[in-house]
Design a protein around this motif. Structure first.
Motif, PDB file in Angstrom:
ATOM      1  N   ALA A   1       0.877  -1.176   0.110  1.00 12.54           N
ATOM      2  CA  ALA A   1      -0.153   0.005   0.029  1.00 12.54           C
ATOM      3  C   ALA A   1       0.978   1.317  -0.018  1.00 12.54           C
ATOM      4  O   ALA A   1       0.466   2.399   0.485  1.00 12.54           O
ATOM      5  CB  ALA A   1      -1.072   0.109   1.137  1.00 12.54           C
ATOM      6  N   ARG A   2       1.917   1.320  -0.563  1.00  9.60           N
ATOM      7  CA  ARG A   2       2.822   2.413  -0.724  1.00  9.60           C
ATOM      8  C   ARG A   2       2.530   3.352  -1.839  1.00  9.60           C
ATOM      9  O   ARG A   2       2.351   2.989  -2.961  1.00  9.60           O
ATOM     10  CB  ARG A   2       4.292   1.957  -0.879  1.00  9.60           C
ATOM     11  CG  ARG A   2       4.978   1.471   0.158  1.00  9.60           C
ATOM     12  CD  ARG A   2       6.408   0.722  -0.303  1.00  9.60           C
ATOM     13  NE  ARG A   2       7.135   1.717  -0.237  1.00  9.60           N
ATOM     14  CZ  ARG A   2       8.568   1.678  -0.720  1.00  9.60           C
ATOM     15  NH1 ARG A   2       9.107   0.170  -0.810  1.00  9.60           N
ATOM     16  NH2 ARG A   2       9.347   2.665  -0.527  1.00  9.60           N
ATOM     17  N   PRO A   3       2.067   4.601  -1.661  1.00  2.96           N
ATOM     18  CA  PRO A   3       1.684   5.539  -2.519  1.00  2.96           C
ATOM     19  C   PRO A   3       2.860   5.773  -3.535  1.00  2.96           C
ATOM     20  O   PRO A   3       3.900   5.694  -3.029  1.00  2.96           O
ATOM     21  CB  PRO A   3       1.066   6.706  -1.781  1.00  2.96           C
ATOM     22  CG  PRO A   3       0.772   6.517  -0.378  1.00  2.96           C
ATOM     23  CD  PRO A   3       1.813   5.139  -0.118  1.00  2.96           C
ATOM     24  N   VAL A   4       2.475   6.077  -4.986  1.00  2.00           N
ATOM     25  CA  VAL A   4       3.360   6.330  -5.588  1.00  2.00           C
ATOM     26  C   VAL A   4       3.309   7.617  -6.361  1.00  2.00           C
ATOM     27  O   VAL A   4       2.441   8.376  -6.419  1.00  2.00           O
ATOM     28  CB  VAL A   4       3.552   5.168  -6.749  1.00  2.00           C
ATOM     29  CG1 VAL A   4       3.743   3.825  -6.332  1.00  2.00           C
ATOM     30  CG2 VAL A   4       2.172   5.105  -7.702  1.00  2.00           C
ATOM     31  N   LEU A   5       4.406   8.196  -6.934  1.00  2.45           N
ATOM     32  CA  LEU A   5       4.655   9.305  -7.621  1.00  2.45           C
ATOM     33  C   LEU A   5       4.906   8.981  -9.088  1.00  2.45           C
ATOM     34  O   LEU A   5       5.935   8.380  -9.406  1.00  2.45           O
ATOM     35  CB  LEU A   5       5.759  10.255  -7.027  1.00  2.45           C
ATOM     36  CG  LEU A   5       6.055  11.606  -7.673  1.00  2.45           C
ATOM     37  CD1 LEU A   5       4.669  12.503  -7.314  1.00  2.45           C
ATOM     38  CD2 LEU A   5       7.334  12.057  -7.416  1.00  2.45           C
ATOM     39  N   VAL A   6       4.100   9.571  -9.853  1.00  4.38           N
ATOM     40  CA  VAL A   6       4.362   9.173 -11.450  1.00  4.38           C
ATOM     41  C   VAL A   6       4.441  10.622 -12.093  1.00  4.38           C
ATOM     42  O   VAL A   6       3.956  11.465 -11.922  1.00  4.38           O
ATOM     43  CB  VAL A   6       3.116   8.417 -11.899  1.00  4.38           C
ATOM     44  CG1 VAL A   6       3.520   8.208 -13.345  1.00  4.38           C
ATOM     45  CG2 VAL A   6       2.912   7.077 -11.360  1.00  4.38           C
ATOM     46  N   GLU A   7       5.500  10.787 -12.930  1.00  2.00           N
ATOM     47  CA  GLU A   7       5.874  11.623 -13.992  1.00  2.00           C
ATOM     48  C   GLU A   7       5.750  11.219 -15.327  1.00  2.00           C
ATOM     49  O   GLU A   7       6.372  10.195 -15.668  1.00  2.00           O
ATOM     50  CB  GLU A   7       7.287  12.295 -13.831  1.00  2.00           C
ATOM     51  CG  GLU A   7       7.255  13.369 -14.654  1.00  2.00           C
ATOM     52  CD  GLU A   7       8.517  14.089 -14.374  1.00  2.00           C
ATOM     53  OE1 GLU A   7       9.017  15.205 -15.308  1.00  2.00           O
ATOM     54  OE2 GLU A   7       9.554  13.847 -13.512  1.00  2.00           O
ATOM     55  N   GLY A   8       4.755  11.923 -16.331  1.00  2.00           N
ATOM     56  CA  GLY A   8       4.710  11.360 -17.419  1.00  2.00           C
ATOM     57  C   GLY A   8       3.459  12.065 -18.207  1.00  2.00           C
ATOM     58  O   GLY A   8       2.720  12.537 -17.602  1.00  2.00           O
TER      59      GLY A   8
ATOM     60  N   CYS B   1       8.475   6.539 -12.048  1.00  2.00           N
ATOM     61  CA  CYS B   1       7.554   5.848 -11.219  1.00  2.00           C
ATOM     62  C   CYS B   1       8.146   5.209 -10.054  1.00  2.00           C
ATOM     63  O   CYS B   1       8.890   4.143 -10.105  1.00  2.00           O
ATOM     64  CB  CYS B   1       6.644   4.945 -12.065  1.00  2.00           C
ATOM     65  SG  CYS B   1       5.304   4.288 -11.115  1.00  2.00           S
ATOM     66  N   HIS B   2       7.776   5.813  -8.843  1.00  2.00           N
ATOM     67  CA  HIS B   2       8.535   5.005  -7.666  1.00  2.00           C
ATOM     68  C   HIS B   2       7.607   5.695  -6.197  1.00  2.00           C
ATOM     69  O   HIS B   2       6.707   6.556  -6.423  1.00  2.00           O
ATOM     70  CB  HIS B   2      10.026   5.845  -7.480  1.00  2.00           C
ATOM     71  CG  HIS B   2      10.082   7.418  -7.231  1.00  2.00           C
ATOM     72  ND1 HIS B   2       9.876   8.072  -6.141  1.00  2.00           N
ATOM     73  CD2 HIS B   2      10.451   8.083  -8.344  1.00  2.00           C
ATOM     74  CE1 HIS B   2      10.150   9.168  -6.434  1.00  2.00           C
ATOM     75  NE2 HIS B   2      10.208   9.359  -7.769  1.00  2.00           N
ATOM     76  N   PRO B   3       7.842   5.109  -5.271  1.00  2.00           N
ATOM     77  CA  PRO B   3       7.012   5.218  -4.057  1.00  2.00           C
ATOM     78  C   PRO B   3       7.353   6.645  -3.637  1.00  2.00           C
ATOM     79  O   PRO B   3       8.569   7.253  -3.703  1.00  2.00           O
ATOM     80  CB  PRO B   3       7.733   4.162  -3.190  1.00  2.00           C
ATOM     81  CG  PRO B   3       8.161   3.233  -3.887  1.00  2.00           C
ATOM     82  CD  PRO B   3       8.606   3.834  -5.154  1.00  2.00           C
TER      83      PRO B   3
END
Length: 375
Positions: free
Chosen positions: A341-348, A366-368
């Motif tokens: 349940a680790r929220p992720v950060l996405v750039e794209g 894309c990483h936690p």
């Protein structure tokens, strides 16, 4: 004289019992029996008689082999995310605190919570009065517990809605793994915790004037100029030697075990936090093509070199799910992030067409959210 523990509300009591593995039998006119490990407990339909509820909690504590006070608190806060705001000073805060300092801390803490109510929905370096109505609603419904003796400690409680993870699991199609989305209330409190952690990591610990690049990192995690101004106000109080936030995450909703549980910032960092606020005013810092949230779906076909995840997030003020295509090795990592349940950060670049889902075919990263760099 021992104070009796505060009693939980019946809906929270029943929700906790289901979570703890108690099985409810068909209800009768006055209540229903619950069973676990050959033990039975009767739970009434209403809570008009506190002695009955107290007796139920005592019997649960005996079966679970947990001290009564701890059991009562565990049930009472089963659906609450709680942060304890602690202002400490070995010399000036003991059993009392200056009234002006107390007023500053409570008002500034409310502002900090209000700012993350907005930035949890769209990251921005400065809110400039454009607060989110939806975020403000979460703040309006937050509760403040009684302060605790010793250091000046204020518990802030945010109640989470009930989520049926079982129903979500039953809706899974072959080859697809689903989980429930993160409720806004949890997203707001999580952003509060991540914002405090980001200020400490990117602003305070380097012990030098923050750069625009470092401020981009904090903004991506929910920090705004207004958040820094409010935090600086607390740290600037003469009677505050350090400010600490401790977080207790509700058992009712799955959470990542890497979420911050305690963040402490010394008063000496006030100038750095103030400079961060000034730079956020002078430089328009708004992450482009960046979104964050909980992974709610995994999809991979046997033999395919790519897998897909779906991230539950807010876009243009509305909840949505954005599909992200990842190479197989990266997708395998995302599987573990989803399980934890680790929220992720996405750039794209998010692509969309009428009647088709939102997707990111080639994410830049894309990483936690708890990691500072791409794996």
């Amino acid at each position: 004289m021992t104070t009796a523990p505060a009693l939980p509300e019946l809906p929270d009591l029943r929700a906790f019992m289901r979570h703890a593995g108690w099985i409810e039998f068909p209800p009768g006119p006055a209540g229903s029996f619950w069973s676990k490990n050959n033990f039975r407990i009767g739970v009434p339909h209403d809570d008009e008689d506190p002695d009955i509820i107290s007796g139920v909690v005592q019997r649960i504590a005996a079966v679970e082999q947990i001290p009564l006070k701890q059991m009562a608190e565990q049930i009472r806060y089963f659906r609450f995310d709680v942060t304890h705001l602690r202002a400490a000073n070995d010399y000036k805060i003991t059993s009392t605190i200056p009234l002006e300092a107390a007023a500053t801390i409570t008002s500034a803490a409310r502002i900090m919570l209000r700012t993350v109510g907005t930035t949890s929905q769209r990251e921005r370096g400065e809110i400039a009065g454009n607060y989110s109505r939806r975020g403000d609603k979460v703040v309006e419904e937050a509760r403040m517990g009684h302060t605790r003796e010793g250091s000046f400690i204020i518990p802030i409680l945010i109640r989470l809605p009930e989520i049926d993870e079982t129903a979500m699991a039953q809706a899974v199609l072959p080859g697809i793994e689903r989980s429930a989305p993160e409720p806004l209330e949890r997203r707001v409190m999580r952003t509060f915790a991540q914002s405090m952690e980001a200020v400490r990591t990117f602003v305070v610990e380097p012990a030098r004037e923050p750069t625009v690049a470092s401020l981009l990192d904090v903004v991506e995690r929910g920090v705004s100029r207004e958040f820094c101004v409010a935090l600086s106000r607390i740290l600037s109080e003469d009677s505050v030697g350090e400010f600490e936030t401790k977080f207790a995450w509700a058992e009712a909703v799955q959470h990542s075990h890497v979420l911050p549980t305690s963040v402490k910032i010394e008063a000496e960092a006030r100038d750095l936090v103030h400079k961060a606020a000034e730079k956020l005013r002078a430089n328009r810092i708004e992450p482009r093509q960046v979104f964050s949230g909980k992974i709610v779906e995994l999809r991979h076909e046997q033999g395919n070199a790519y897998g897909w995840i779906k991230v539950s997030t807010l876009r243009h003020g509305r909840w949505c799910e954005i599909g992200v295509r990842l190479p197989l090795d990266h997708y395998t990592q995302a599987v573990s992030w989803h399980r934890d349940a680790r929220p992720v950060l996405v750039e794209g670049q998010v692509r969309s067409a009428f009647g088709r889902p939102l997707i990111v075919n080639d994410p830049v990263r894309c990483h936690p959210l708890d990691e500072t760099r791409l794996l």
